[in-house]
Design a protein around this motif. Structure first.
Motif, PDB file in Angstrom:
ATOM      1  N   TYR A 139       0.838  -1.190   0.000  1.00 52.87           N
ATOM      2  CA  TYR A 139       0.000   0.000   0.000  1.00 52.87           C
ATOM      3  C   TYR A 139       0.879   1.247   0.000  1.00 52.87           C
ATOM      4  O   TYR A 139       1.932   1.274   0.630  1.00 52.87           O
ATOM      5  N   SER A 140       0.411   2.280  -0.686  1.00 53.99           N
ATOM      6  CA  SER A 140       1.181   3.519  -0.732  1.00 53.99           C
ATOM      7  C   SER A 140       1.142   4.195   0.640  1.00 53.99           C
ATOM      8  O   SER A 140       0.237   3.976   1.439  1.00 53.99           O
ATOM      9  N   ASP A 141       2.138   5.031   0.872  1.00 54.50           N
ATOM     10  CA  ASP A 141       2.181   5.784   2.134  1.00 54.50           C
ATOM     11  C   ASP A 141       0.967   6.692   2.252  1.00 54.50           C
ATOM     12  O   ASP A 141       0.444   6.910   3.347  1.00 54.50           O
ATOM     13  N   GLU A 142       0.504   7.222   1.128  1.00 56.71           N
ATOM     14  CA  GLU A 142      -0.661   8.100   1.131  1.00 56.71           C
ATOM     15  C   GLU A 142      -1.922   7.328   1.551  1.00 56.71           C
ATOM     16  O   GLU A 142      -2.724   7.823   2.352  1.00 56.71           O
ATOM     17  N   PHE A 143      -2.077   6.104   1.039  1.00 57.70           N
ATOM     18  CA  PHE A 143      -3.229   5.282   1.425  1.00 57.70           C
ATOM     19  C   PHE A 143      -3.172   4.970   2.914  1.00 57.70           C
ATOM     20  O   PHE A 143      -4.192   5.047   3.612  1.00 57.70           O
ATOM     21  N   LYS A 144      -1.985   4.630   3.405  1.00 53.06           N
ATOM     22  CA  LYS A 144      -1.834   4.328   4.828  1.00 53.06           C
ATOM     23  C   LYS A 144      -2.203   5.542   5.679  1.00 53.06           C
ATOM     24  O   LYS A 144      -2.932   5.404   6.673  1.00 53.06           O
ATOM     25  N   ALA A 145      -1.702   6.710   5.274  1.00 48.83           N
ATOM     26  CA  ALA A 145      -1.998   7.936   6.029  1.00 48.83           C
ATOM     27  C   ALA A 145      -3.491   8.243   5.997  1.00 48.83           C
ATOM     28  O   ALA A 145      -4.071   8.646   7.019  1.00 48.83           O
ATOM     29  N   ASP A 146      -4.133   8.025   4.847  1.00 46.70           N
ATOM     30  CA  ASP A 146      -5.576   8.259   4.743  1.00 46.70           C
ATOM     31  C   ASP A 146      -6.357   7.289   5.625  1.00 46.70           C
ATOM     32  O   ASP A 146      -7.333   7.667   6.275  1.00 46.70           O
ATOM     33  N   ALA A 147      -5.931   6.034   5.648  1.00 41.26           N
ATOM     34  CA  ALA A 147      -6.609   5.029   6.472  1.00 41.26           C
ATOM     35  C   ALA A 147      -6.485   5.378   7.954  1.00 41.26           C
ATOM     36  O   ALA A 147      -7.462   5.291   8.705  1.00 41.26           O
ATOM     37  N   VAL A 148      -5.299   5.796   8.370  1.00 47.92           N
ATOM     38  CA  VAL A 148      -5.077   6.187   9.771  1.00 47.92           C
ATOM     39  C   VAL A 148      -5.924   7.411  10.105  1.00 47.92           C
ATOM     40  O   VAL A 148      -6.574   7.469  11.151  1.00 47.92           O
ATOM     41  N   ALA A 149      -5.938   8.389   9.195  1.00 48.68           N
ATOM     42  CA  ALA A 149      -6.730   9.602   9.432  1.00 48.68           C
ATOM     43  C   ALA A 149      -8.215   9.269   9.547  1.00 48.68           C
ATOM     44  O   ALA A 149      -8.926   9.839  10.382  1.00 48.68           O
ATOM     45  N   LEU A 150      -8.678   8.348   8.730  1.00 51.60           N
ATOM     46  CA  LEU A 150     -10.086   7.935   8.787  1.00 51.60           C
ATOM     47  C   LEU A 150     -10.395   7.300  10.137  1.00 51.60           C
ATOM     48  O   LEU A 150     -11.397   7.630  10.781  1.00 51.60           O
TER      49      LEU A 150
ATOM     50  N   LEU B 236     -20.889  15.571  15.511  1.00 56.35           N
ATOM     51  CA  LEU B 236     -21.233  15.814  14.109  1.00 56.35           C
ATOM     52  C   LEU B 236     -20.020  16.282  13.309  1.00 56.35           C
ATOM     53  O   LEU B 236     -19.857  15.899  12.140  1.00 56.35           O
ATOM     54  N   GLU B 237     -19.163  17.091  13.923  1.00 50.74           N
ATOM     55  CA  GLU B 237     -17.941  17.518  13.238  1.00 50.74           C
ATOM     56  C   GLU B 237     -17.015  16.337  12.969  1.00 50.74           C
ATOM     57  O   GLU B 237     -16.410  16.245  11.904  1.00 50.74           O
ATOM     58  N   ALA B 238     -16.926  15.411  13.928  1.00 50.38           N
ATOM     59  CA  ALA B 238     -16.106  14.211  13.727  1.00 50.38           C
ATOM     60  C   ALA B 238     -16.688  13.365  12.596  1.00 50.38           C
ATOM     61  O   ALA B 238     -15.947  12.833  11.759  1.00 50.38           O
ATOM     62  N   SER B 239     -18.001  13.260  12.561  1.00 48.00           N
ATOM     63  CA  SER B 239     -18.660  12.509  11.488  1.00 48.00           C
ATOM     64  C   SER B 239     -18.402  13.168  10.136  1.00 48.00           C
ATOM     65  O   SER B 239     -18.150  12.486   9.139  1.00 48.00           O
ATOM     66  N   GLU B 240     -18.442  14.480  10.107  1.00 55.50           N
ATOM     67  CA  GLU B 240     -18.171  15.211   8.866  1.00 55.50           C
ATOM     68  C   GLU B 240     -16.730  14.971   8.396  1.00 55.50           C
ATOM     69  O   GLU B 240     -16.488  14.752   7.210  1.00 55.50           O
ATOM     70  N   ARG B 241     -15.770  14.988   9.340  1.00 58.63           N
ATOM     71  CA  ARG B 241     -14.373  14.718   8.983  1.00 58.63           C
ATOM     72  C   ARG B 241     -14.227  13.309   8.426  1.00 58.63           C
ATOM     73  O   ARG B 241     -13.507  13.086   7.445  1.00 58.63           O
ATOM     74  N   LYS B 242     -14.923  12.350   9.042  1.00 60.43           N
ATOM     75  CA  LYS B 242     -14.851  10.961   8.577  1.00 60.43           C
ATOM     76  C   LYS B 242     -15.394  10.857   7.159  1.00 60.43           C
ATOM     77  O   LYS B 242     -14.777  10.230   6.287  1.00 60.43           O
ATOM     78  N   LEU B 243     -16.535  11.475   6.908  1.00 64.84           N
ATOM     79  CA  LEU B 243     -17.129  11.415   5.574  1.00 64.84           C
ATOM     80  C   LEU B 243     -16.247  12.113   4.542  1.00 64.84           C
ATOM     81  O   LEU B 243     -16.105  11.634   3.408  1.00 64.84           O
ATOM     82  N   ALA B 244     -15.645  13.231   4.910  1.00 65.93           N
ATOM     83  CA  ALA B 244     -14.758  13.939   3.986  1.00 65.93           C
ATOM     84  C   ALA B 244     -13.531  13.084   3.661  1.00 65.93           C
ATOM     85  O   ALA B 244     -13.096  13.021   2.509  1.00 65.93           O
TER      86      ALA B 244
ATOM     87  N   GLU C 164     -13.376   9.756   3.810  1.00 67.94           N
ATOM     88  CA  GLU C 164     -13.840   8.658   2.966  1.00 67.94           C
ATOM     89  C   GLU C 164     -14.036   9.129   1.527  1.00 67.94           C
ATOM     90  O   GLU C 164     -13.655   8.446   0.579  1.00 67.94           O
ATOM     91  N   ARG C 165     -14.621  10.311   1.366  1.00 67.67           N
ATOM     92  CA  ARG C 165     -14.837  10.866   0.034  1.00 67.67           C
ATOM     93  C   ARG C 165     -13.509  11.066  -0.681  1.00 67.67           C
ATOM     94  O   ARG C 165     -13.365  10.710  -1.856  1.00 67.67           O
ATOM     95  N   ASP C 166     -12.525  11.618   0.018  1.00 67.56           N
ATOM     96  CA  ASP C 166     -11.222  11.846  -0.591  1.00 67.56           C
ATOM     97  C   ASP C 166     -10.560  10.533  -0.999  1.00 67.56           C
ATOM     98  O   ASP C 166      -9.951  10.448  -2.076  1.00 67.56           O
TER      99      ASP C 166
END
Length: 133
Positions: free
Chosen positions: A25-36, A106-114, A116-118
């Motif tokens: 997996y790319s480092d970017e994918f890993k970072a996105d997964a951790v952020a999610l 709700l802000e945490a949910s919004e961050r999660k959805l953003a 996931e969208r990215d």
């Protein structure tokens, strides 16, 4: 001799199955997964890993490495989801605290959805062959 030993240990169906390939997996994918994972209070490694199509232990390892890199302790890393009171309070301060907690949720949910969208946008670009992002 080796073939019979493999059959004894695995069984005929498992012995015929090719070995699993290790995925890179790319480092970017890993970072996105951790952020999610970090952005969603109350989620589990299992649920996020299932959403992303990765192994739970792999996601956990990425999260632990990221926390170690940032110097974050396990106790303060991710707050547990707050339980809301079932009965509304007449106290205005308590109501404000509940509303602030709800806004944070709700802000945490919004961050999660953003996030996931990215991830989905990046995956769509990758699979479409548009790698010049």
């Amino acid at each position: 001799m080796v073939d019979t030993l493999i059959l004894d240990l695995l069984g005929p169906e498992e012995a015929r199955r090719p070995p699993m390939a290790l995925k890179d997996y790319s480092d970017e994918f890993k970072a996105d997964a951790v952020a999610l994972y970090e952005s969603a209070p109350g989620v589990t490694y299992k649920s996020i890993a299932a959403d992303l199509g990765i192994n739970r232990a792999t996601l956990r390892e990425w999260v632990l490495r990221d926390r170690e890199r940032r110097g974050v302790t396990a106790a303060g890393a991710k707050p547990a989801a707050a339980h809301r009171a079932a009965v509304p309070s007449a106290d205005p301060d308590e109501r404000v605290r509940r509303l602030e907690a709800r806004v944070a949720e709700l802000e945490a949910s919004e961050r999660k959805l953003a996030t996931e969208r990215d991830i989905l946008r990046k995956a769509a670009k990758y699979f479409a062959g548009e790698t010049n992002w």
